[in-house]
Design a protein around this motif. Structure first.
Motif, PDB file in Angstrom:
ATOM      1  N   SER A 859       0.854  -1.069   0.120  1.00  0.00           N
ATOM      2  CA  SER A 859      -0.093   0.038   0.137  1.00  0.00           C
ATOM      3  C   SER A 859       1.022   1.055   0.058  1.00  0.00           C
ATOM      4  O   SER A 859       1.915   1.121   0.491  1.00  0.00           O
ATOM      5  N   ASP A 891      -5.990  -4.478  -7.260  1.00  0.00           N
ATOM      6  CA  ASP A 891      -5.847  -3.333  -6.502  1.00  0.00           C
ATOM      7  C   ASP A 891      -6.922  -3.034  -5.607  1.00  0.00           C
ATOM      8  O   ASP A 891      -7.981  -3.552  -5.716  1.00  0.00           O
ATOM      9  N   ASN A 892      -7.049  -1.748  -4.981  1.00  0.00           N
ATOM     10  CA  ASN A 892      -8.091  -1.420  -4.286  1.00  0.00           C
ATOM     11  C   ASN A 892      -9.221  -0.931  -4.653  1.00  0.00           C
ATOM     12  O   ASN A 892     -10.175  -0.935  -3.808  1.00  0.00           O
ATOM     13  N   THR A 893      -9.343  -0.934  -6.185  1.00  0.00           N
ATOM     14  CA  THR A 893     -10.498  -0.832  -6.519  1.00  0.00           C
ATOM     15  C   THR A 893     -11.168  -2.131  -7.108  1.00  0.00           C
ATOM     16  O   THR A 893     -12.380  -2.116  -7.728  1.00  0.00           O
ATOM     17  N   PHE A 915      -0.730   3.309 -11.505  1.00  0.00           N
ATOM     18  CA  PHE A 915      -1.095   4.025 -10.287  1.00  0.00           C
ATOM     19  C   PHE A 915      -0.511   5.338 -10.537  1.00  0.00           C
ATOM     20  O   PHE A 915       0.904   5.478 -10.836  1.00  0.00           O
ATOM     21  N   TRP A 921      -3.172   3.910  -3.022  1.00  0.00           N
ATOM     22  CA  TRP A 921      -3.481   2.827  -3.677  1.00  0.00           C
ATOM     23  C   TRP A 921      -2.916   1.632  -2.848  1.00  0.00           C
ATOM     24  O   TRP A 921      -2.075   1.965  -2.051  1.00  0.00           O
TER      25      TRP A 921
END
Length: 927
Positions: A859, A891-893, A915, A921
């Motif tokens: 992260s 990823d975080n999405t 990114f 992210w």
């Protein structure tokens, strides 16, 4: 004819000295009267004692007089508590005939004060506390200062009784002394202070017969001493410490050696051709700072004196004064430790004591006193191409084009003294460089810069504007009679601006304005060379000590600071010409404590041989821990011609040292990389390109230095302070806390023994990702293609893997992160980004991206962004140390990311996550 003969003689001597250093041009201790006198001081039976009835104190300081029971001479002692566990110890004459010089220019400002408390007082001692765990005891008779960190004695001043403070005096003939009656009142024309110095015990004082007190001769040079002997000295011991470091500049081991059976280490800035290795003779710079290392702690001292200084180092013997003291205080045995003896020709004893306790604490404490190196422009961390000299404008064009044709990055081309009009600085040779601005624009069109040399010896020529202005405005240094001093340097007859005069520095700075320094632009930067100052026909190839400076001080008082004052004016000139918008860049050969505030230094006129390649590491480590982190050594060696193996190994080493410049003497063969065979060209190119891929890491390290004072290039013990195996190590080093470098410094070497520090620590070879477990030594093969470089497990290093023609062309290129996991599967790192050139970062216009990997999740967190924006992306993430491939990565999405896993190297490559470095992210590895 006489003048021409002198010129020829000087030139012949200079050329001859290029063959090998002429030791006869430079003094030894035995040839230096004050060094002999101070060294002759016998330990024990110190006559100095504290006068308790003179004691005064404030919330921050203590003042008390110290008196000699032999001569009744008095000194004023002042102890001041400073912030961050630092104690200021100052000894000066009471009522001197003439105020002694105090080297305040070394300090970055007024130090922040702290509380100093008297905790106990008796007829024998005064106990004090300062800075949290700091304690000090002043012993009354004989006078001594013991400094503690908690209950641990760490520094003792005058424990051996070597305090020797020579008072100023007025000279009188032996005959007058015999006939004169004792007097306690001033004679006509004499001050009360002079009377006290002449008659400290109400008795007539005859002139001493010892040679060197009132004048001193070296070769044909006579040094007059109007105030007689004025040297100061005292012993400083480091109980518990077996190793001491610092006091650059010397071509010697990093851990300083014992000097009992030879000359002391000398700090006296001189112009030394082809310096010898592994001896304590003085070189171009002087930083009177020392760190002492013991297994459980580190301390530092700063001897703030700009006069010629010597430092003796001796390991204590069993039963010595301090060993016995240690045994009494701490209950320990008589373990040997380092004892030092410091003495300077003039000035005061101005000592700063830093109690650490860690190495990083000490460099921070020292940095708070003398300053840190401001973040340089990004281009300054790239590769610099230099020689004495590129012939003309066409030659510059050809070299610049050659780098492009052979796809070799570089950022700066340098011009030495031959570019000027008859060695008149701030000018151009009208035939060789008829259109310098056009030449500059050709460089900058490719994203590159130019550096021109500007030395402080000014040609005595009535048609030269700078010389005429200096004469008209009384800007030159004077000789002892008050006339303008004339010496000889590259232009022939020359005089030297007095940079201790603020008006001189203002004028010097004004000459860098673009409308005054014609042919330059904001992309032209400066090299201050020969600023020791170098004087070919002067004593020890420098300025006579009895020359006079602004304020009435002699050159002997300020000598080691002259070069720094030159650079201060240059830096200000560069700032002024850009209206304080762009960061300056200056390289200086001479330096003193505080020079780090003004730019980079290099190790001077080295030689193209393997020993000089090897000595670069301890020399650069000494500079780095002494507050001067932006440092380098001429790649390839300045003198002589390196063979292709040596040149290759030097580029490989230089690419991982702070200041990276290839440089060569006028009479060497040309060394542009493409002039060698195809293999050598390929290897040099690879080294330079590797430097460019690591520029984001270098840039981040220099930002961190400005904030913390911790140098980018550092000894292993700075990160592993309790690992005694590293204390005498100077053949390998760390860049930050993440990269371990072991240069290859011997011809034909097939393998080297690398020490890997850290308990249960993993180290990964940066290309193959082969892993080595610490602590311990490992034998590493060293084929000619590379040198051993490793990344520590548990770190994340930022890179840009598209090495373009110059760093400025990489500004918008994407980043790569190399994540090397520790045994717990964790890693941390940082990326710092700004515009790479302006001073806006000092207003908060930058990005810091904190990176963390834990529990299979990588992260990022933006901890500062200010007003800075950038389109830069992350194009690749490499995670090393994964025992198996993940089943998927998102990823975080929730976006699924593509990756490739290599079981042999246990590395995972995540390509084009894209990114933004400006956003936060995360990446989750599903295992």
């Amino acid at each position: 004819m006489g003048n021409w003969l002198l010129i020829l003689t000087i030139c012949a001597a200079a050329i001859q000295s290029c063959v090998a250093v002429d030791r006869g041009n430079f003094k030894t201790c035995d040839q230096n009267a004050f060094c002999k006198r101070q060294r002759a001081t016998q330990p024990g039976n110190s006559p100095w004692e504290i006068l308790l009835d003179s004691l005064n104190s404030t919330i921050n300081s203590l003042q008390v007089q110290v008196i000699s029971s032999r001569s009744q001479a008095r000194l004023q002692l002042q102890l001041i508590a400073l912030a961050d566990s630092t104690l200021h110890f100052e000894l000066d004459e009471v009522n001197p005939i003439k105020l002694r010089y105090r080297a305040q220019e070394s300090l970055s400002g007024s130090p922040q004060l702290s509380s100093l408390k008297i905790t106990e007082q008796s007829s024998d001692s005064i106990s004090l506390s300062f800075g949290g765990t700091g304690k000090a005891i002043l012993l009354v008779k004989p006078f001594r200062l013991d400094v503690y960190d908690g209950d641990q004695l760490v520094i003792s001043v005058n424990a051996r009784g070597l305090l020797n403070f020579e008072h100023q005096r007025v000279r009188k003939s032996n005959e007058a002394a015999r006939n004169e009656e004792p007097a306690s009142e001033p004679t006509e024309g004499e001050t009360t202070a002079e009377a006290e110095i002449k008659h400290p015990d109400e008795k007539p004082v005859e002139e001493e017969e010892e040679p060197g007190l009132w004048e001193e001769t070296f070769k044909s040079h006579v040094d007059s001493k109007p105030y007689g002997p004025t040297s100061v000295g005292v012993d400083i011991s480091f109980p518990g410490s077996r190793h001491v470091y610092g006091i650059p500049e010397h071509a010697d081991t990093f851990a300083l050696k014992q000097t009992k059976n030879g000359d002391p280490y000398r700090l006296y800035n001189t112009d030394v051709f082809e310096y010898e290795l592994y001896n304590p003779m003085a070189l171009y710079g002087a930083v009177p700072f020392m760190m002492a290392k013991r297994q459980q702690g580190t301390v530092g001292i700063f001897w703030n004196n700009a006069a010629e200084t010597y430092v003796d180092i001796e390991e204590s013997s069993s039963g010595s004064v301090v060993s016995s003291l240690m045994n009494l205080v701490s209950g320990g045995g008589n373990e040997p430790h380092q004892q030092t003896h410091w003495f300077s020709e003039s000035g005061i004893i101005d000592l700063y004591i830093m109690i650490g306790p860690t190495p990083k604490d000490v460099v921070r404490q020292y940095g708070s006193l003398t300053g840190k190196t401001p973040l340089p422009q990004r281009f300054a961390l790239g590769y610099h191409q230099c020689r004495w000299n590129y012939n003309d404008q066409e030659d510059v064009h050809s070299v610049n084009k050659g780098f492009d044709l052979h796809d070799i990055p570089y950022d700066v081309l340098w011009l030495d003294i031959e570019h000027t009009d008859s060695k008149k600085y701030f000018t151009w040779d009208p035939v060789k460089f008829p259109d310098p601005l056009e030449m500059v624009h050709n460089l900058t069109a490719n994203g590159r810069k130019l550096v021109t040399i500007v030395d402080p010896h000014m040609k005595r020529d009535s048609s030269y504007f700078f010389h005429e202005h200096c004469e008209q405005n009384d800007f030159y240094v004077k000789d002892k009679s008050g006339k303008i001093y004339e010496g000889w340097c590259w232009p022939g007859s020359a005089s030297y601006p007095d940079f201790f005069n603020p008006a001189v520095r203002d004028y010097w700075a004004s000459r860098f304005a673009l409308d005054k320094y014609e042919g330059t632009s904001l992309d032209v930067y400066t090299w201050n060379d020969m600023n020791e100052p170098s004087v070919f026909n002067g004593p020890e190839v420098t300025m006579p000590k009895d020359c006079l400076h602004y304020g009435g001080y002699e050159h002997r008082d300020v000598h080691n600071m002259y070069g720094m004052m030159v650079v201060e004016g240059t830096i200000r000139g560069q700032l002024m010409r850009s209206d304080y918008k762009l960061r300056p860049f200056v390289l200086s050969r001479s330096f003193f404590a505080g020079s780090q505030r003004f730019g980079a230094v290099w190790t001077g006129d080295n030689i193209a041989d393997w020993e000089h390649l090897a000595i670069a590491v301890p020399m650069l480590l000494s500079l780095s821990v002494s507050g001067i982190p932006f440092c380098g050594a001429d790649v390839g060696g300045f003198f002589n011609n390196p063979n292709t193996e040596l040149l290759t190994r030097w580029y490989q080493a230089g690419a991982f040292q702070p200041f990276f410049r290839g440089h060569a003497h006028l009479h060497t063969k040309r060394r542009e990389p493409w002039l060698f065979d195809e293999q050598t060209n390929k290897l040099i190119k690879a080294s330079i390109k590797k430097r460019y891929t690591y520029l984001p890491y270098w840039y981040t390290l220099f930002y961190e230095h400005e904030k913390t004072a911790v140098p980018p290039m550092r000894p292993l013990w700075m990160e592993y302070p309790q690992d005694a195996e590293t204390f005498s190590m100077d053949n390998q080093y760390l860049l930050g806390d993440s990269i371990l470098v072991h240069p290859v410094v011997r011809s034909g070497e097939q393998e080297v023994s690398v020490y890997f520090p850290g308990v249960d620590t993993l180290w990964y070879e940066i290309e193959t990702y082969k892993v080595y477990e610490a602590p311990g030594y490992q034998t590493i093969p060293v084929a000619i293609e590379k040198i051993p470089i490793f990344q520590r497990g548990g770190t994340i290093v930022p890179k840009k893997e598209r090495a373009r023609r110059a760093s400025s062309l990489m500004t918008k290129d994407p980043y790569t992160f190399i994540v090397t996991l520790d045994k717990q599967g964790k890693a941390q790192g940082r990326l710092y980004i700004d515009d790479g050139q302006s001073l806006e970062y000092q207003k908060g216009s930058y990005i810091i991206l904190e990176l963390n990997m834990e529990g299979h999740t990588l992260s990022s967190k933006v901890t500062n962004q200010g007003a800075f924006e950038t389109p830069e992306l992350i194009e690749k993430i490499v995670i090393v140390g994964l025992s198996r491939a993940p089943s998927s990565i998102a990823d975080n999405t929730g976006r699924i990311l593509e990756y490739r896993y290599d079981a042999t190297s246990q590395s995972l490559v995540l390509r084009k996550p894209n990114f933004s470095v400006s956003n936060e992210w995360s990446v989750n590895l599903k295992m």
